[in-house]
Motif scaffolding. Sequence first.
Motif: not given
Length: 133
Positions: A1-9
Amino acid sequence: MIRGLHHIGIAVADLEEACDRWLTATGGTLLHTEIVEEQGVEVAVITVGDLRIELLRALSESSPIAKFIAARGEGIHHLALESDGVQSELDRLKAASFRLIDETARPGAEETRVGFMHPRSLRGVLVEMVERR
Ligand code: ZN
């Protein structure tokens, strides 16, 4: 399941200079830097409140980051979404006919597992999925 934004590269040519700029502009904190040989990059991880930014410098001309900068210049390279199971996401997306860069999860920064979808799958946005250990 996708939980949200982790980071922006963000793809950068000069990691030290880019770090200074981002830290000065945001008042963020440099967590650490790391070389990820599998992806041909050196990564500097910055946090600004809950936001996590990964500045990415190419280790060689054959790195995807070098190719990105050559084609488009520096800038936002990808969005990373946190998942509790990258391999099952990749399997699910493949079954749903999404185009993938990785069909098998691979090592990412900070001992994560990661997998990339192809930008053509999501209207020009390169999306990484990240699973924390
Ligand atoms: Zn990333």
